[in-house]
Design an enzyme around this catalytic site. Structure first.
Site, PDB file in Angstrom:
ATOM      1  N   ASN A 270      14.323 -25.121   1.455  1.00 28.88           N
ATOM      2  CA  ASN A 270      14.742 -26.262   2.287  1.00 28.88           C
ATOM      3  C   ASN A 270      13.572 -26.861   3.058  1.00 28.88           C
ATOM      4  OD1 ASN A 270      18.215 -25.670   3.397  1.00 28.88           O
ATOM      5  ND2 ASN A 270      17.368 -26.082   1.387  1.00 28.88           N
TER       6      ASN A 270
ATOM      7  N   SER B 121      20.381 -22.559   9.418  1.00 27.28           N
ATOM      8  CA  SER B 121      20.631 -23.944   8.999  1.00 27.28           C
ATOM      9  C   SER B 121      20.378 -24.212   7.522  1.00 27.28           C
ATOM     10  CB  SER B 121      19.732 -24.883   9.820  1.00 27.28           C
ATOM     11  OG  SER B 121      18.368 -24.546   9.624  1.00 27.28           O
ATOM     12  N   LEU B 122      20.163 -23.162   6.717  1.00 26.58           N
ATOM     13  CA  LEU B 122      19.906 -23.403   5.295  1.00 26.58           C
ATOM     14  C   LEU B 122      21.156 -23.904   4.580  1.00 26.58           C
ATOM     15  CD1 LEU B 122      17.703 -20.403   4.097  1.00 26.58           C
ATOM     16  CD2 LEU B 122      16.989 -22.645   4.928  1.00 26.58           C
ATOM     17  N   CYS B 123      20.929 -24.599   3.488  1.00 24.98           N
ATOM     18  CA  CYS B 123      22.032 -25.086   2.654  1.00 24.98           C
ATOM     19  C   CYS B 123      22.506 -23.973   1.722  1.00 24.98           C
ATOM     20  CB  CYS B 123      21.587 -26.306   1.852  1.00 24.98           C
ATOM     21  SG  CYS B 123      21.072 -27.681   2.875  1.00 24.98           S
ATOM     22  N   GLU B 124      22.801 -22.846   2.283  1.00 25.36           N
ATOM     23  CA  GLU B 124      23.321 -21.690   1.562  1.00 25.36           C
ATOM     24  C   GLU B 124      24.298 -20.976   2.489  1.00 25.36           C
ATOM     25  OE1 GLU B 124      22.819 -20.690  -1.498  1.00 25.36           O
ATOM     26  OE2 GLU B 124      21.217 -22.099  -2.056  1.00 25.36           O
TER      27      GLU B 124
END
Length: 421
Positions: free
Chosen positions: A378, A338-341
């Site tokens: 995050n 779920s990371l923004c990467e």
């Protein structure tokens, strides 16, 4: 085919007490592997494994390895402190560091650890900082490229570690003049090798170097440290190393090179991390989402915070869907966190059985360089570590992080004390 060391039924029981994600370790496998390594090198009376703490810095696991006769290979102050707290002392500890702060050399010297110098200039630095001990190791970098067959190639000449041969010879002369009585040579040429030829080839390089250095300096070389680099088969179609064959290969080089030169009493050390623990750890995670756009995505409750090797290296980790181990792998998925990467993916275009929300996945071979490389991007919190004991019971060996842990290093913690989460 990779088979998980844990079943769906076991995980369903574990999650009642330890919610996913968590790293799970197999005590039985760890102990059996440590004993096999010891047997493989039993021909060398001074042999010892110094487990690379950086691979899996968990005191419960270090204690298991301690019980199996292993020492620790430390590279930082906190690793030295952990070893000390567990009762590792004196020559139980190898301190192999680079760009080393003064206080770390001081601590290593206080503990009576073996100190492995990474650079020629560290001779003067160590002497000025805390004095030079009677026993010292130096790390050798042969430069150039190291090639073994068609699969293994590394570039020591581009690595920041170690002495050149000329520096090593001059360094031994200087150290001898400063009172050093016992010398060790250390080197690391390639990472995660899956071949029985790497250690014997490295041994040949170091044994020949030891003979030359002894002739040119008169140094009494007591130890040769083969370091790490023996890897594991991350992919199911790879054949793993045979540690018994590796031991035979090193013995052959020992008898051909060192024994005829009057160096048959040299002790062989290893600093294995990945080989010791990686196959005996896995990341257990639960499927919480599916996404159907240009590709099929499976979203799990773990992310690169829990295992970053796939994100930063594109490293392969095999995935089993618990309860579906024998099902056909006829669905193609990206398995994501779920990371923004966008690189937060445990698998890309991986063929797996049909996956449903609520399924449990086992991501294999995370027992080394898995939890250890975690971070808090995050605001994600590190997961728990659980030990599956030999008797089948489970023990929490590191609790999962909490928001209190995350906020604890802020000076303005009082502002957050009434925040509900």
């Amino acid at each position: 085919m990779k088979t998980p060391f844990v079943t769906l039924e076991q995980v369903e029981e574990l999650v009642k007490e330890y919610p996913t994600p968590f790293h799970l370790y197999d005590e039985k496998g760890i102990r059996e592997n440590a004993r096999k390594l010891k047997e493989a090198f039993s021909w060398n009376k001074g042999f010892r494994e110094y487990f690379a703490v950086k691979a899996t810095p968990n005191p419960f696991l270090l204690k298991i390895l301690q019980e199996e006769g292993c020492g620790t290979d430390c590279s930082s102050m906190t690793e030295l402190m952990m070893s000390e707290a567990l009762g590792f002392q004196n020559k139980d500890i190898m301190f192999s560091s680079n760009v080393t702060p003064e206080e770390e050399y001081v601590k290593a010297k206080e503990l009576g650890a073996f100190i492995n110098l990474d650079d020629f200039t560290h001779i003067e630095f160590l002497e000025r900082t805390c004095g030079i001990p009677e026993t010292i190791f130096c790390r050798y970098n042969p430069g150039g490229f190291f090639k073994l067959g068609t699969d293994i190639m590394d570039n020591p000449g581009d690595a920041k570690y170690g002495f050149t041969k000329e520096q090593l010879i001059e360094g031994f002369k200087i150290l001898k003049s400063k009172g050093v009585k016992n010398f060790g040579i250390h080197s690391f040429l390639a990472s995660n090798t899956v071949t029985n030829e790497y250690y014997p080839m490295l041994a040949k390089v170091l044994f020949e170097l030891a003979v030359e250095v002894k002739e040119k300096t008169g140094a009494d070389i007591k130890y040769i440290n083969l370091s790490g680099g023996v890897g594991i088969p991350y992919k199911p179609d790879q054949e793993g190393n045979d540690i018994m064959e590796i031991g035979i290969g090193v013995k052959k080089a020992f008898e051909e090179i060192l024994v005829p030169n009057g160096m048959g009493d040299v002790s062989i050390f290893t600093e294995l991390g990945r080989f010791m623990l990686a196959p005996y750890g896995c990341l257990v995670t639960k499927v919480i989402h599916q996404k159907h756009i240009y590709k099929e995505y499976i979203g799990v409750d773990a992310c690169a915070v829990n295992l970053m090797r796939p994100a930063i290296y594109g490293a392969y980790h095999h995935i089993s869907v618990l309860g579906k181990e024998d099902a056909a792998c006829d669905f193609k998925y990206d398995v994501t966190g779920s990371l923004c990467e966008n690189n937060d993916k445990f698998a890309i275009d991986r063929m797996l059985p049909k996956i449903n929300i609520g399924d449990y996945l086992v991501i294999h071979d995370t027992g080394a360089h898995g939890f250890a490389m975690g971070y808090n991007y995050n605001g994600k919190l590190k997961s728990a570590e659980v030990l599956l004991k030999e008797d089948g019971s489970a023990q929490l060996i590191r609790r999962k992080e909490t928001p209190e842990d995350y906020f604890a290093t802020f000076d303005f913690c009082d502002i957050l004390k009434d925040v509900k989460y």
